[in-house]
Design an enzyme around this catalytic site. Structure first.
Site, PDB file in Angstrom:
ATOM      1  N   GLN A  16       8.740  16.706  -8.520  1.00 34.48           N
ATOM      2  CA  GLN A  16       7.324  16.936  -9.460  1.00 34.48           C
ATOM      3  C   GLN A  16       7.770  16.338 -10.593  1.00 34.48           C
ATOM      4  O   GLN A  16       7.037  16.904 -11.642  1.00 34.48           O
ATOM      5  CB  GLN A  16       7.185  18.452  -9.479  1.00 34.48           C
ATOM      6  CG  GLN A  16       6.638  19.053  -8.149  1.00 34.48           C
ATOM      7  CD  GLN A  16       5.022  18.649  -8.005  1.00 34.48           C
ATOM      8  OE1 GLN A  16       4.302  18.218  -8.899  1.00 34.48           O
ATOM      9  NE2 GLN A  16       4.617  18.655  -6.769  1.00 34.48           N
ATOM     10  N   SER A  17       8.162  14.997 -10.960  1.00 33.93           N
ATOM     11  CA  SER A  17       8.581  14.446 -12.151  1.00 33.93           C
ATOM     12  C   SER A  17       7.252  14.255 -12.767  1.00 33.93           C
ATOM     13  O   SER A  17       6.537  13.258 -12.698  1.00 33.93           O
ATOM     14  CB  SER A  17       9.358  13.324 -11.970  1.00 33.93           C
ATOM     15  OG  SER A  17       9.337  12.537 -13.256  1.00 33.93           O
TER      16      SER A  17
END
Ligand SMILES: *Cc1c(COP(=O)(O)O)cnc(C)c1O
Length: 365
Positions: free
Chosen positions: A95-96
């Site tokens: 989920q960067s």
């Protein structure tokens, strides 16, 4: 050197006069972020009246380009365009925020994004929510890397970049985790100039932000040092610890030519607020995010800003002498899509919110 990229022009970069002692000053930048993000008073819950807290809304640097990574990418992607690269590759957690911002900005500039995302998932099970939804929607090529290969990521990225160049005959620009290198650093040198123009010296004593890959804190701490060290900079760690971050910032100091100063002299790294670990949320953290939305209308993210703000409240209450004064500026570094990855829903149901706040029309009249 191509002076114009397909869609955005490279602008010559004139660094602030106080940053002149730094080496490796970039030649150019590309404008991506909405600048002069506002600074507002912020009535964070459970802060004693002895302190006043304000928030710099760097979550407003853009809609999809929300948050601190956009500032770094103004310099990193300018460097990519200057080097005539057509592809960019970077890496981060599944989920960067950094990877999503890179993918969106690359598309705005007509570059092709490739992302190495750390995950135990497979293509069938990969989530299409939050940042990953946006990554997939903007057509990024995604390579899932399992955690056992984490230590090897730099080599993997480099090999993959070479592979892309061989296949396409076009160059691929490699951006490290979080965009935290000497190029991205200048996004935060520039950020600090913006703060000075917003009278931060006159109005604040301390700055607090979350630290993840270290680049934002390094830039702010270096800029504060070069402008007389009037503020005290505090960075709340959401992964690793103060030993790791001081080492990272020390090596940044050396590589921009500041040899007579140590990281310990210019930044206070605050440990103890990581909770269950990087990107993991305890239910009191999710509840805190809700309390802050309800009382102030500001949405924190679960991975960075919620932990940093909780850390700030805790330190103000239990360790007030850690602060230089009582006027605190918290930097909201973005991350909104982190609350849209599915983690809020179980909390909303378990805490009775869906039941208590949502009614059928025939129940009320
Ligand atoms: C990446 C990130 C940070 C941490 O910044 P670093 O420069 O990596 O230390 C803080 N907040 C948000 C929302 C981020 O995405």
């Amino acid at each position: 050197m191509p002076s114009v990229c397909r869609r955005y022009s490279l602008k010559a970069y004139n660094c602030p006069h106080w940053a002149a002692p730094l080496t490796k000053i970039p030649n150019s930048r590309i404008c991506l972020a909405q600048k002069n993000t506002p600074i507002r008073p912020w009535l964070l819950p459970n802060v004693s009246e002895a302190f006043s807290v304000s928030v710099k809304r760097d979550d407003l640097t853009g809609c999809l380009l929300t948050g601190n990574k956009t500032r770094k990418l103004e310099f990193l992607l300018a460097d990519a365009v200057e080097k005539n690269c057509k592809h960019v590759i970077t890496t981060g957690g599944i989920q960067s925020n950094h990877c999503r911002t890179t993918a969106v900005a690359a598309r705005e500039l007509g570059l092709k994004p490739h992302l190495f995302l750390l995950s135990e998932d497979t293509p069938d099970t990969v989530s299409c929510h939050g940042n990953t939804l946006l990554d997939i929607m903007c057509g990024a090529n995604i390579v899932l890397v399992n955690k056992s290969a984490k230590h090897n990521r730099d080599a993997l990225l480099k090999n993959y970049a070479d592979h892309i160049s061989n296949e396409t005959g076009e160059s691929c620009y490699v951006i490290p985790v979080g965009g935290s290198n000497c190029v991205g650093l200048f996004g935060f040198v520039d950020f600090f100039e913006e703060l000075l123009n917003q009278q931060v010296h006159e109005n604040f004593d301390d700055i607090v932000l979350a630290i993840g890959s270290g680049g934002s804190t390094a830039g702010i701490a270096i800029a504060n040092f070069l402008t007389g060290g009037k503020l005290k900079i505090h960075a709340v760690s959401v992964c690793n610890d103060n030993v790791y971050f001081h080492k990272h910032i020390s090596s940044t100091l050396k590589s921009v030519g500041l040899r007579d100063v140590d990281s310990e002299d210019i930044v206070d790294i605050i440990d103890g607020h990581k909770g269950l670990g990087y990107a993991k949320s305890a239910s009191h953290e999710l509840e805190f995010i809700m309390q802050v939305c309800i009382t102030t209308g500001i949405f924190l993210d679960p991975v960075y800003t919620a932990k940093a703000a909780l850390g700030l409240v805790h330190e103000l209450n239990h360790n007030p002498s850690r602060f230089k004064g009582n006027r605190i500026l918290f930097i909201h570094t973005g991350g909104i899509f982190g609350i849209m990855d599915g983690r809020m829903e179980p909390h909303l149901r378990q805490s009775g919110r869906t039941e208590n706040q949502v009614k059928l029309a025939n129940e009320i009249v």
